[in-house]
Design a protein around this motif. Structure first.
Motif, PDB file in Angstrom:
ATOM      1  N   SER A  33       0.994  -1.129  -0.134  1.00 26.37           N
ATOM      2  CA  SER A  33      -0.094  -0.083   0.048  1.00 26.37           C
ATOM      3  C   SER A  33       0.639   1.339   0.153  1.00 26.37           C
ATOM      4  O   SER A  33       0.482   2.348  -0.068  1.00 26.37           O
ATOM      5  CB  SER A  33      -0.814  -0.050   1.183  1.00 26.37           C
ATOM      6  OG  SER A  33      -0.179   0.142   2.510  1.00 26.37           O
ATOM      7  N   ALA A  34       2.119   1.243   0.574  1.00 25.72           N
ATOM      8  CA  ALA A  34       2.781   2.651   0.478  1.00 25.72           C
ATOM      9  C   ALA A  34       4.298   2.100  -0.079  1.00 25.72           C
ATOM     10  O   ALA A  34       4.601   1.031  -0.126  1.00 25.72           O
ATOM     11  CB  ALA A  34       2.939   2.884   1.669  1.00 25.72           C
ATOM     12  N   GLU A  35       5.079   3.133  -0.151  1.00 24.94           N
ATOM     13  CA  GLU A  35       6.572   3.276  -0.677  1.00 24.94           C
ATOM     14  C   GLU A  35       7.206   3.568   0.427  1.00 24.94           C
ATOM     15  O   GLU A  35       7.682   4.797   0.165  1.00 24.94           O
ATOM     16  CB  GLU A  35       6.706   3.591  -2.041  1.00 24.94           C
ATOM     17  CG  GLU A  35       6.021   2.956  -3.184  1.00 24.94           C
ATOM     18  CD  GLU A  35       6.346   3.517  -4.582  1.00 24.94           C
ATOM     19  OE1 GLU A  35       6.757   4.469  -4.679  1.00 24.94           O
ATOM     20  OE2 GLU A  35       5.802   2.814  -5.529  1.00 24.94           O
ATOM     21  N   GLU A  40      11.647   3.643   7.323  1.00 21.33           N
ATOM     22  CA  GLU A  40      10.488   4.068   7.705  1.00 21.33           C
ATOM     23  C   GLU A  40       9.671   2.585   8.038  1.00 21.33           C
ATOM     24  O   GLU A  40       9.024   2.542   9.239  1.00 21.33           O
ATOM     25  CB  GLU A  40       9.659   4.680   6.654  1.00 21.33           C
ATOM     26  CG  GLU A  40       9.946   6.159   6.129  1.00 21.33           C
ATOM     27  CD  GLU A  40      11.042   5.987   5.133  1.00 21.33           C
ATOM     28  OE1 GLU A  40      11.496   7.261   4.774  1.00 21.33           O
ATOM     29  OE2 GLU A  40      11.497   5.024   4.543  1.00 21.33           O
ATOM     30  N   LEU A  41      10.030   1.694   7.352  1.00 23.17           N
ATOM     31  CA  LEU A  41       9.412   0.243   7.900  1.00 23.17           C
ATOM     32  C   LEU A  41       9.882  -0.049   9.314  1.00 23.17           C
ATOM     33  O   LEU A  41       9.097  -0.536  10.099  1.00 23.17           O
ATOM     34  CB  LEU A  41       9.989  -0.899   6.944  1.00 23.17           C
ATOM     35  CG  LEU A  41       9.075  -0.789   5.632  1.00 23.17           C
ATOM     36  CD1 LEU A  41       9.793  -1.964   4.668  1.00 23.17           C
ATOM     37  CD2 LEU A  41       7.621  -1.362   5.769  1.00 23.17           C
ATOM     38  N   VAL A  52      15.101  -5.645  10.904  1.00 23.58           N
ATOM     39  CA  VAL A  52      14.251  -5.198  10.084  1.00 23.58           C
ATOM     40  C   VAL A  52      14.967  -5.569   8.685  1.00 23.58           C
ATOM     41  O   VAL A  52      14.085  -6.139   7.563  1.00 23.58           O
ATOM     42  CB  VAL A  52      13.532  -3.696  10.029  1.00 23.58           C
ATOM     43  CG1 VAL A  52      12.558  -3.658   8.780  1.00 23.58           C
ATOM     44  CG2 VAL A  52      12.701  -3.843  11.279  1.00 23.58           C
ATOM     45  N   GLN A  53      16.177  -4.973   8.523  1.00 24.77           N
ATOM     46  CA  GLN A  53      16.724  -5.315   7.224  1.00 24.77           C
ATOM     47  C   GLN A  53      16.888  -6.683   6.989  1.00 24.77           C
ATOM     48  O   GLN A  53      16.964  -7.257   5.725  1.00 24.77           O
ATOM     49  CB  GLN A  53      18.393  -4.721   7.476  1.00 24.77           C
ATOM     50  CG  GLN A  53      18.136  -3.186   7.327  1.00 24.77           C
ATOM     51  CD  GLN A  53      20.067  -2.727   7.140  1.00 24.77           C
ATOM     52  OE1 GLN A  53      20.533  -3.001   8.297  1.00 24.77           O
ATOM     53  NE2 GLN A  53      20.279  -2.120   6.167  1.00 24.77           N
ATOM     54  N   GLY A  71      17.174   8.287  -4.711  1.00 25.02           N
ATOM     55  CA  GLY A  71      17.920   9.306  -4.182  1.00 25.02           C
ATOM     56  C   GLY A  71      18.632   8.400  -2.979  1.00 25.02           C
ATOM     57  O   GLY A  71      19.273   7.564  -3.277  1.00 25.02           O
ATOM     58  N   ARG A  72      18.561   9.038  -1.523  1.00 27.78           N
ATOM     59  CA  ARG A  72      19.556   8.235  -0.663  1.00 27.78           C
ATOM     60  C   ARG A  72      18.603   7.009   0.008  1.00 27.78           C
ATOM     61  O   ARG A  72      18.917   6.265   0.888  1.00 27.78           O
ATOM     62  CB  ARG A  72      19.817   9.042   0.455  1.00 27.78           C
ATOM     63  CG  ARG A  72      20.580  10.275  -0.102  1.00 27.78           C
ATOM     64  CD  ARG A  72      20.894  11.248   0.810  1.00 27.78           C
ATOM     65  NE  ARG A  72      22.285  10.786   1.699  1.00 27.78           N
ATOM     66  CZ  ARG A  72      22.497  11.208   2.804  1.00 27.78           C
ATOM     67  NH1 ARG A  72      22.112  12.277   3.265  1.00 27.78           N
ATOM     68  NH2 ARG A  72      23.750  10.654   3.175  1.00 27.78           N
ATOM     69  N   ARG A  73      17.150   6.908  -0.511  1.00 19.33           N
ATOM     70  CA  ARG A  73      16.419   5.838   0.040  1.00 19.33           C
ATOM     71  C   ARG A  73      16.268   4.670  -0.595  1.00 19.33           C
ATOM     72  O   ARG A  73      16.525   4.660  -1.829  1.00 19.33           O
ATOM     73  CB  ARG A  73      15.014   6.489   0.233  1.00 19.33           C
ATOM     74  CG  ARG A  73      14.781   7.664   1.226  1.00 19.33           C
ATOM     75  CD  ARG A  73      13.362   8.313   1.088  1.00 19.33           C
ATOM     76  NE  ARG A  73      12.221   7.391   1.607  1.00 19.33           N
ATOM     77  CZ  ARG A  73      11.112   7.034   0.991  1.00 19.33           C
ATOM     78  NH1 ARG A  73      10.898   7.501  -0.205  1.00 19.33           N
ATOM     79  NH2 ARG A  73      10.444   6.192   1.521  1.00 19.33           N
ATOM     80  N   ARG A  74      16.159   3.317   0.140  1.00 17.48           N
ATOM     81  CA  ARG A  74      15.971   2.163  -0.454  1.00 17.48           C
ATOM     82  C   ARG A  74      14.354   1.910  -0.217  1.00 17.48           C
ATOM     83  O   ARG A  74      14.106   1.365   0.984  1.00 17.48           O
ATOM     84  CB  ARG A  74      16.778   1.034   0.203  1.00 17.48           C
ATOM     85  CG  ARG A  74      18.176   1.348  -0.004  1.00 17.48           C
ATOM     86  CD  ARG A  74      18.853   0.867  -1.267  1.00 17.48           C
ATOM     87  NE  ARG A  74      19.077  -0.372  -1.432  1.00 17.48           N
ATOM     88  CZ  ARG A  74      19.038  -0.996  -2.513  1.00 17.48           C
ATOM     89  NH1 ARG A  74      19.617  -0.141  -3.511  1.00 17.48           N
ATOM     90  NH2 ARG A  74      19.010  -2.421  -2.768  1.00 17.48           N
ATOM     91  N   VAL A  75      13.633   1.983  -1.263  1.00 18.41           N
ATOM     92  CA  VAL A  75      12.286   1.890  -1.129  1.00 18.41           C
ATOM     93  C   VAL A  75      11.830   0.532  -1.386  1.00 18.41           C
ATOM     94  O   VAL A  75      12.161  -0.131  -2.205  1.00 18.41           O
ATOM     95  CB  VAL A  75      11.594   2.801  -2.435  1.00 18.41           C
ATOM     96  CG1 VAL A  75       9.893   2.217  -2.372  1.00 18.41           C
ATOM     97  CG2 VAL A  75      11.831   4.017  -2.184  1.00 18.41           C
TER      98      VAL A  75
END
Length: 124
Positions: A33-35, A40-41, A52-53, A71-75
């Motif tokens: 439902s989200a990216e 954030e997760l 979590v990783q 960018g700097r995020r891993r979605v």
């Protein structure tokens, strides 16, 4: 006769082993439902970022999620096709077991009928 979706047994094992854990199922649900990025997760769970990783890595190896650098995020995103394959497999297994249960019910009914017939003959 039901024909099962053809997937290598090791891949099936990986998918269902990954989905056996509540946290991983929740990650898959959230990624539908989200990216969100992994950071954030991680905020949703009472565990370390590293834990979590590790969950994300298990899901990624199973092909249930993908990670994309933005960018700097891993979605993290759910691989809907892999989830649909798992669903089809479960549906097929359900069909197999329902057919087996139906056959058992018929056999029990036939056996009960045969026993009733024998009991009626003995009563005469």
């Amino acid at each position: 006769m039901v024909v099962l979706v053809q997937i290598a047994p090791t891949n099936v094992d990986r998918v269902f082993a990954a989905l056996a854990d509540h946290t991983r199922r929740d990650i898959v649900r959230r990624a539908l439902s989200a990216e969100e990025g992994i950071l954030e997760l991680a905020s949703h769970y009472p565990m370390s970022f590293a834990a979590v990783q590790k969950h994300v890595a298990v899901l990624e190896r199973a092909g249930l999620i993908t990670k994309q650098r933005i960018g700097r995020r891993r979605v993290v995103r759910t691989n809907r096709e892999a989830l649909l394959v798992a669903r089809r497999l479960l549906d097929q297994y359900e069909g197999l077991w329902r057919a087996r249960i139906d056959r058992m019910h018929k056999l029990i009914a036939e056996t009960a009928g045969a026993i009733d017939t024998v009991a009626t003959k003995e009563q005469r």
